[in-house]
Motif scaffolding. Structure first.
Motif, PDB file in Angstrom:
ATOM      1  N   ILE A 179     -36.476  57.584  45.303  1.00 32.69           N
ATOM      2  CA  ILE A 179     -36.806  58.994  45.506  1.00 32.69           C
ATOM      3  C   ILE A 179     -35.542  59.647  46.034  1.00 32.69           C
ATOM      4  N   VAL A 180     -35.040  60.662  45.345  1.00 37.65           N
ATOM      5  CA  VAL A 180     -33.783  61.304  45.718  1.00 37.65           C
ATOM      6  C   VAL A 180     -34.059  62.734  46.152  1.00 37.65           C
ATOM      7  N   ILE A 181     -33.556  63.115  47.338  1.00 31.54           N
ATOM      8  CA  ILE A 181     -33.678  64.495  47.806  1.00 31.54           C
ATOM      9  C   ILE A 181     -32.328  64.951  48.360  1.00 31.54           C
ATOM     10  N   GLU A 182     -32.106  66.256  48.330  1.00 35.23           N
ATOM     11  CA  GLU A 182     -30.918  66.844  48.944  1.00 35.23           C
ATOM     12  C   GLU A 182     -31.347  67.647  50.154  1.00 35.23           C
ATOM     13  N   THR A 183     -30.614  67.501  51.266  1.00 31.34           N
ATOM     14  CA  THR A 183     -31.013  68.181  52.491  1.00 31.34           C
ATOM     15  C   THR A 183     -29.791  68.482  53.345  1.00 31.34           C
ATOM     16  N   SER A 184     -29.921  69.470  54.230  1.00 32.96           N
ATOM     17  CA  SER A 184     -28.875  69.800  55.194  1.00 32.96           C
ATOM     18  C   SER A 184     -29.255  69.200  56.549  1.00 32.96           C
ATOM     19  N   ILE A 185     -28.295  68.572  57.206  1.00 36.20           N
ATOM     20  CA  ILE A 185     -28.560  67.934  58.500  1.00 36.20           C
ATOM     21  C   ILE A 185     -27.483  68.361  59.494  1.00 36.20           C
ATOM     22  N   GLU A 186     -27.913  68.910  60.648  1.00 34.22           N
ATOM     23  CA  GLU A 186     -26.974  69.347  61.673  1.00 34.22           C
ATOM     24  C   GLU A 186     -26.884  68.364  62.835  1.00 34.22           C
ATOM     25  N   ASP A 187     -27.921  67.563  63.023  1.00 41.26           N
ATOM     26  CA  ASP A 187     -27.974  66.648  64.163  1.00 41.26           C
ATOM     27  C   ASP A 187     -27.004  65.477  63.956  1.00 41.26           C
ATOM     28  N   ILE A 188     -26.030  65.362  64.858  1.00 42.94           N
ATOM     29  CA  ILE A 188     -25.021  64.305  64.732  1.00 42.94           C
ATOM     30  C   ILE A 188     -25.662  62.926  64.810  1.00 42.94           C
ATOM     31  N   ASN A 189     -26.641  62.758  65.714  1.00 37.90           N
ATOM     32  CA  ASN A 189     -27.286  61.455  65.846  1.00 37.90           C
ATOM     33  C   ASN A 189     -28.058  61.069  64.584  1.00 37.90           C
ATOM     34  N   VAL A 190     -28.658  62.079  63.941  1.00 38.62           N
ATOM     35  CA  VAL A 190     -29.357  61.812  62.678  1.00 38.62           C
ATOM     36  C   VAL A 190     -28.357  61.364  61.632  1.00 38.62           C
ATOM     37  N   MET A 191     -27.214  62.025  61.583  1.00 39.84           N
ATOM     38  CA  MET A 191     -26.182  61.654  60.611  1.00 39.84           C
ATOM     39  C   MET A 191     -25.713  60.221  60.835  1.00 39.84           C
ATOM     40  N   ARG A 192     -25.512  59.862  62.084  1.00 40.13           N
ATOM     41  CA  ARG A 192     -25.047  58.510  62.385  1.00 40.13           C
ATOM     42  C   ARG A 192     -26.104  57.468  62.013  1.00 40.13           C
ATOM     43  N   ALA A 193     -27.377  57.828  62.250  1.00 43.03           N
ATOM     44  CA  ALA A 193     -28.452  56.904  61.900  1.00 43.03           C
ATOM     45  C   ALA A 193     -28.500  56.678  60.396  1.00 43.03           C
ATOM     46  N   ILE A 194     -28.283  57.757  59.634  1.00 40.01           N
ATOM     47  CA  ILE A 194     -28.310  57.649  58.173  1.00 40.01           C
ATOM     48  C   ILE A 194     -27.183  56.743  57.679  1.00 40.01           C
ATOM     49  N   LYS A 195     -26.036  56.801  58.344  1.00 40.54           N
ATOM     50  CA  LYS A 195     -24.907  55.966  57.932  1.00 40.54           C
ATOM     51  C   LYS A 195     -25.186  54.483  58.214  1.00 40.54           C
ATOM     52  N   ASN A 196     -26.104  54.230  59.152  1.00 41.32           N
ATOM     53  CA  ASN A 196     -26.470  52.848  59.488  1.00 41.32           C
ATOM     54  C   ASN A 196     -27.933  52.631  59.079  1.00 41.32           C
ATOM     55  N   ALA A 197     -28.174  52.718  57.788  1.00 37.32           N
ATOM     56  CA  ALA A 197     -29.539  52.728  57.260  1.00 37.32           C
ATOM     57  C   ALA A 197     -30.316  51.453  57.578  1.00 37.32           C
ATOM     58  N   GLN A 198     -29.618  50.346  57.818  1.00 36.02           N
ATOM     59  CA  GLN A 198     -30.323  49.088  58.073  1.00 36.02           C
ATOM     60  C   GLN A 198     -31.110  49.120  59.369  1.00 36.02           C
ATOM     61  N   ASP A 199     -30.775  50.042  60.278  1.00 35.67           N
ATOM     62  CA  ASP A 199     -31.486  50.136  61.557  1.00 35.67           C
ATOM     63  C   ASP A 199     -32.576  51.201  61.543  1.00 35.67           C
ATOM     64  N   VAL A 200     -32.749  51.860  60.409  1.00 35.16           N
ATOM     65  CA  VAL A 200     -33.670  52.990  60.318  1.00 35.16           C
ATOM     66  C   VAL A 200     -35.029  52.542  59.785  1.00 35.16           C
ATOM     67  N   THR A 201     -36.082  53.085  60.373  1.00 34.24           N
ATOM     68  CA  THR A 201     -37.437  52.860  59.884  1.00 34.24           C
ATOM     69  C   THR A 201     -37.935  54.127  59.210  1.00 34.24           C
ATOM     70  N   ILE A 202     -38.459  53.999  58.011  1.00 31.82           N
ATOM     71  CA  ILE A 202     -38.990  55.135  57.270  1.00 31.82           C
ATOM     72  C   ILE A 202     -40.479  54.916  57.041  1.00 31.82           C
ATOM     73  N   ILE A 203     -41.284  55.935  57.346  1.00 34.27           N
ATOM     74  CA  ILE A 203     -42.709  55.872  57.037  1.00 34.27           C
ATOM     75  C   ILE A 203     -43.118  57.156  56.316  1.00 34.27           C
ATOM     76  N   ILE A 204     -44.188  57.070  55.559  1.00 31.66           N
ATOM     77  CA  ILE A 204     -44.760  58.273  54.940  1.00 31.66           C
ATOM     78  C   ILE A 204     -45.648  58.919  55.995  1.00 31.66           C
ATOM     79  N   SER A 205     -45.225  60.066  56.514  1.00 26.33           N
ATOM     80  CA  SER A 205     -45.999  60.712  57.579  1.00 26.33           C
ATOM     81  C   SER A 205     -47.184  61.480  57.017  1.00 26.33           C
ATOM     82  N   GLU A 206     -47.016  62.049  55.832  1.00 28.72           N
ATOM     83  CA  GLU A 206     -48.130  62.707  55.163  1.00 28.72           C
ATOM     84  C   GLU A 206     -47.777  62.895  53.697  1.00 28.72           C
ATOM     85  N   GLY A 207     -48.793  63.073  52.888  1.00 32.55           N
ATOM     86  CA  GLY A 207     -48.531  63.270  51.471  1.00 32.55           C
ATOM     87  C   GLY A 207     -49.597  62.634  50.607  1.00 32.55           C
ATOM     88  N   THR A 208     -49.353  62.702  49.302  1.00 32.70           N
ATOM     89  CA  THR A 208     -50.294  62.153  48.331  1.00 32.70           C
ATOM     90  C   THR A 208     -49.542  61.309  47.321  1.00 32.70           C
TER      91      THR A 208
END
Length: 225
Positions: A179-208
């Motif tokens: 799933i590919v999306i484009e987004t703008s991110i201002e939070d430096i900590n979020v950016m750093r987390a994205i660069k270290n994807a192996q430490d990130v947990t992703i869940i579907i918070s809502e949707g169908t």
């Protein structure tokens, strides 16, 4: 002279006689092919039985009873006769939502692929790639919703909205797609987390999530609100 018998074949094993593993993590691996041999009504009945087991105290205690598919179908029919308005045995809406959320997370896990961003760590337009896996038994047709990124370095999670994404071809069982999306991110900590994807947990918070047989899997994680 003895007669020659031709055209004989071994009788097919009765799928209803197969035992259901007491370890629910083995259900798909051990029952996948057998499940497809059942009638549509029996597949739905068995699915409700398995969900009822996963929502039960026995499942939480790690003591799912040993039984065959035939016995499970008999038990589920009797249970639904006695509880026509609660076929899966959920205790309350809140408990059921939490339990179903865990089951769905196991069935449709999400992962974030590492991304390369600019060195500025400021306002960044990034293209994020998430991997959606199908650990269920029916192909996934499409998904629309919101993904929540969680990381130990983040004070709170970060939500990413996903527009309706149709998978061509559909995501088959035990397969994955991006799933590919484009987004703008201002939070430096979020950016750093994205660069270290192996430490990130992703869940579907809502949707169908829509399956190829028309089923709609609804996600609503109230704990993330």
């Amino acid at each position: 002279m003895g007669s020659v018998i031709t055209g004989c074949s071994m009788p097919q094993a009765d799928p209803s006689q197969q035992s259901i593993p007491t370890d629910s993590n083995q259900w798909q691996e051990k029952l996948g092919k057998t499940f497809e041999q059942l009638s549509e009504s029996d597949r739905q009945l068995l699915s409700r039985y398995m969900l009822r087991m996963k929502l039960s105290e026995a499942f939480e205690a790690g003591a799912v009873p040993r039984t065959t598919i035939k016995q499970a179908l008999v038990q589920q029919r009797e249970y639904e006769r006695l509880h026509p308005n609660n076929p899966t045995g959920k205790k309350s809406p809140i408990i059921a939502n939490q339990q179903l959320g865990r089951i769905q997370a196991q069935t449709y896990p999400i992962a974030l692929l590492p991304v390369k961003t600019s060195n500025s760590d400021s306002l960044n337009q990034v293209k994020l790639q998430f991997v959606l896996s199908n650990e269920g038994t029916i192909p996934i047709q499409s998904f629309k919703g919101s993904l929540l990124m969680q990381d130990a370095k983040l004070a709170k999670g970060k939500n990413f909205n996903v527009p309706i994404t149709t998978f061509v071809p559909p995501i088959a069982p035990e397969q994955s797609s991006t799933i590919v999306i484009e987004t703008s991110i201002e939070d430096i900590n979020v950016m750093r987390a994205i660069k270290n994807a192996q430490d990130v947990t992703i869940i579907i918070s809502e949707g169908t999530l829509i399956l190829t047989d028309g089923q709609k899997i609804e996600f609503l994680n109230k704990l993330t609100k």
